[in-house]
Design an enzyme around this catalytic site. Structure first.
Site, PDB file in Angstrom:
ATOM      1  N   ARG A 165      12.182   4.684  -3.902  1.00 32.66           N
ATOM      2  CA  ARG A 165      11.522   6.184  -3.606  1.00 32.66           C
ATOM      3  C   ARG A 165      12.452   7.080  -2.585  1.00 32.66           C
ATOM      4  NH1 ARG A 165       6.797   3.269  -1.310  1.00 32.66           N
ATOM      5  NH2 ARG A 165       7.944   4.144   0.318  1.00 32.66           N
ATOM      6  N   ALA A 209       0.487  -1.475   0.103  1.00 29.73           N
ATOM      7  CA  ALA A 209       0.000  -0.016   0.200  1.00 29.73           C
ATOM      8  C   ALA A 209       0.848   1.422  -0.081  1.00 29.73           C
ATOM      9  CB  ALA A 209      -0.666  -0.278   0.859  1.00 29.73           C
ATOM     10  N   ASP A 210       2.081   1.331   0.806  1.00 31.10           N
ATOM     11  CA  ASP A 210       3.047   2.914   0.821  1.00 31.10           C
ATOM     12  C   ASP A 210       3.374   2.741  -0.589  1.00 31.10           C
ATOM     13  OD1 ASP A 210       2.658   2.562   4.022  1.00 31.10           O
ATOM     14  OD2 ASP A 210       4.677   1.507   3.905  1.00 31.10           O
ATOM     15  N   ASP A 211       3.733   1.471  -1.919  1.00 29.36           N
ATOM     16  CA  ASP A 211       4.443   2.235  -2.302  1.00 29.36           C
ATOM     17  C   ASP A 211       3.191   2.428  -4.116  1.00 29.36           C
ATOM     18  OD1 ASP A 211       6.705   1.512  -1.716  1.00 29.36           O
ATOM     19  OD2 ASP A 211       6.649  -0.888  -2.347  1.00 29.36           O
TER      20      ASP A 211
END
Ligand code: ATP
Ligand code: MG
Length: 621
Positions: free
Chosen positions: A590, A495-497
């Site tokens: 990121r 989800a963070d990506d």
């Protein structure tokens, strides 16, 4: 051992029954292990604080060795290294050696409630020592080979281990890893609770012996010894695992004694359908839960034969199929990264040796992209590719392909169906359940005894904060995906990506397309901020023989455009930043492109990649 065979419909029904009445479902599985005293109650309390098989007493090593005295000549484990030297260990050997090791550990004062640490390569002695720790009712922590001094110091303190078991050295990818020297340096210069180091020698050795050391060969009883197994209550901890550290600092979790192994044994029966004489090879580093799950808590529990491989599968291109041929391996459980390695090594990896005995490969760790699945199927058409989606916090498949108990279609790109004994949902930002086909966050209503507790978390504050606060009432997996009309779950990434480029895109969606380009072996995709929304940045690992040229980067860009993805930047690389368990650490890429803090890199496999990436990412814009 052969299970009944079900239709997809019947499996769905089984799964519904488990959701409705988890206690009856799991009560039925209770006799997958032997008990000293059977539990008084199946479940008590609610997740994450529930207890399973309350007041039941068992012992892990009893289940793994004492139960098999009738098949003492059967091979329990084959060991093999990169040079293809081998050893074989029968169930009799295993029984005798676990008892000897238990005797020595007992002499060192190891007892129930203690935490024992272990750093070893994949050798039979690692199995003996681990099961001996369990025989004494102590808690086992296996650490990766090659953690930094700082990370290992943190973990030894965090677990409060007084005893450390090591092999003097190990071998990987043609290199010697001097474990004992490393540990000496650490213990001489840093504060840890370690008082004793038990050293297993590897042939001729030239290490220093300090006052804390006990050399196993010198104290190992020569004759037969028997050490009484210590009976442990179902909910007492058996082992502590740290998560992979893919999305942040690794979290320490502990698993119970009974519920955890019962769930595991049921999981593997369902996933693989192991037969009495099957030979099962688990391709994993020791520090990842996968190794102990197979080699300690399932293979010897079921009385099967395991293969321990000391080395790196990519050391030589023909390694994988040669080992299959050597032992007639029937079942492989592999990390996703290993399967990608086979694909990038090319056909030689699966065709040099005879793999006709192999029935099934089970994938775990990351979503297996459809291109890799297709390649495996094309090159080994006789092999079923299975999948299990689980996590250190819940070591029972959330979704998977229970080919061991049923006839269900495989869908490439999907982790499989809701696993009988699990219950997941896909929800939106507000925790509302989403319809079929809609992308969202994957959450869990835990109904299995495989949910871990957090280590050093007596009042449960950390577990609630970490896993239960984002979506109240649910355990949050941190993963992003959707479910299709047949109930198959597609994990699209972390989800963070997720990339916010117009619609939300899971990293796997783009990566799956990038890897179908003929020059690309593997890829990582991240979002980076633009004036409006996010752009897509691709790191493509280029196969040997292709030029690392501007033209190739442009070609990959237009290839993606033709598939519907407008990609802003394509960088050609030789490797990706990965955790020790082989998972792509997209958060590092990121952070680098956004100029943000790098965060925890304690499990980054090779830290030298950071500088490499920095220079690649600054090459052009
Ligand atoms: P951390 O929690 O420290 O960030 P991690 O999540 O990688 O690290 P693990 O517990 O080793 O730590 O991995 C669990 C995660 O791995 C899952 O949440 C999921 O993202 C991924 N995963 C595991 N198996 C599969 C699979 N078969 N298909 C898709 N994803 C998988
Ligand atoms: Mg995780």
């Amino acid at each position: 051992m052969e299970a009944e065979f079900y239709s997809l419909q019947k499996i769905r029904k089984l799964s519904e029954e488990a959701v409705k009445d988890p206690e009856s479902f799991w009560k039925d599985k209770m006799h997958l292990i032997s008990w000293f005293k059977e539990p008084e109650k199946i479940r008590e309390g609610e997740p994450p604080f529930e207890k399973w098989f309350v007041n039941g007493y068992t012992n892990i090593s009893y289940n793994a060795i004492d139960r098999h005295l009738d098949k003492s000549e059967k091979v329990a484990f084959y060991w093999i290294n990169e040079k293809l030297d081998t050893r074989s260990i029968t169930y009799r050997d295993l029984y005798c050696e676990v008892n000897r090791a238990s005797y020595v550990l007992k002499e060192l004062g190891v007892k129930k409630g203690d935490v024992v640490s272990l750093i070893m390569p994949s050798i039979p002695e690692a199995v003996y020592m681990s099961l001996a720790v369990h025989r004494l009712g102590a808690t086992l922590v296996i650490h990766y080979l090659g953690l930094s001094e700082e990370t290992l110091t943190y973990r030894l303190n965090d677990c409060n281990s007084r005893v450390l078991i090591v092999a003097s050295k190990g071998f990987r990818n043609g290199n010697e890893i001097r474990i004992k020297d490393f540990v000496d340096k650490l213990l001489d210069s840093r504060k840890t609770p370690i008082e004793k180091v038990l050293v297993v020698k590897r042939g001729y050795d030239d290490f220093n012996v300090t006052k804390r050391d006990v050399i196993y060969e010198e104290v190992r009883p020569r004759g037969r010894v028997y050490v009484e197994p210590i009976w442990v209550e179902s909910n007492e901890p058996s082992t502590i695992y740290y998560t992979s550290g893919t999305t942040g600092r690794p979290k320490g979790l502990y698993h119970s004694t009974a519920g955890y192994v019962i769930a595991l044994n049921y999981a593997f029966k369902s996933l693989m359908g192991p037969k009495e004489n099957d030979i099962w090879w688990t391709i994993s580093e020791l520090g990842w839960p996968v190794w102990p799950m197979a080699n300690l808590y399932t293979i010897p529990f079921m009385g099967l034969t395991g293969v321990l491989f000391e080395g790196y599968i990519g050391y030589k291109p023909d390694m994988f199929s040669r080992i299959i041929e050597r032992f007639g391996v029937n079942l492989v459980w592999s990390s996703t990264t290993t399967l990608y390695t086979l694909k990038s090594l090319g056909e030689e990896s699966v065709k040099s040796g005879d793999t006709s005995t192999l029935r099934l490969i089970l994938n775990t760790g990351e979503p297996l992209n459809p291109g890799a699945w297709k390649w495996l199927r094309e090159n080994m058409p006789h092999v079923t590719i299975a999948d299990a989606y689980w996590m250190t916090e819940h070591l029972f498949p959330v979704a998977g392909t229970p080919f061991g108990i049923g006839e269900i279609p495989y869908k490439a790109g999907s982790a499989g169906i809701r696993f009988p004994g699990s219950d997941f949902r896909v929800v939106d930002d507000d925790g509302k359940e989403l319809q079929v086909g809609k992308k969202g966050y994957i959450v869990l209503k835990p109904i299995s005894p495989a949910l871990a507790k957090m280590h050093n978390d007596t009042n449960g504050e950390r577990i609630i904060k970490t896993y239960w606060s984002r979506f109240p009432g649910y355990f949050y997996t941190g993963d992003y995906g959707y479910m299709d009309e047949d109930g198959y779950l597609y994990v699209l990434g972390r989800a963070d990506d997720v990339i916010k480029s117009g619609e939300r895109i899971g990293t796997l969606e783009v990566e799956s397309v990038v890897v179908t380009h003929p020059a690309v072996a593997e890829a990582a995709v991240v979002g980076y901020p633009k004036e409006v929304g996010e752009g897509i940045l691709v790191l493509a690992v280029i196969k040997k023989g292709y030029p690392m040229s501007e033209d190739l980067a442009n070609d990959i860009k237009s290839y993606l455009r033709n598939s519907g993805y407008i990609v802003d930047k394509v960088y050609l690389v030789r490797r990706l930043p990965k955790t020790k368990s082989g998972k792509i650490m997209r958060r590092l890429i990121r952070a680098l492109v956004r100029n943000e803090e790098i965060g925890d890199i304690s499990t980054l496999d090779d830290p030298s990649i950071l500088e490499e990436l920095k220079s690649i990412l600054s090459e052009k814009d």
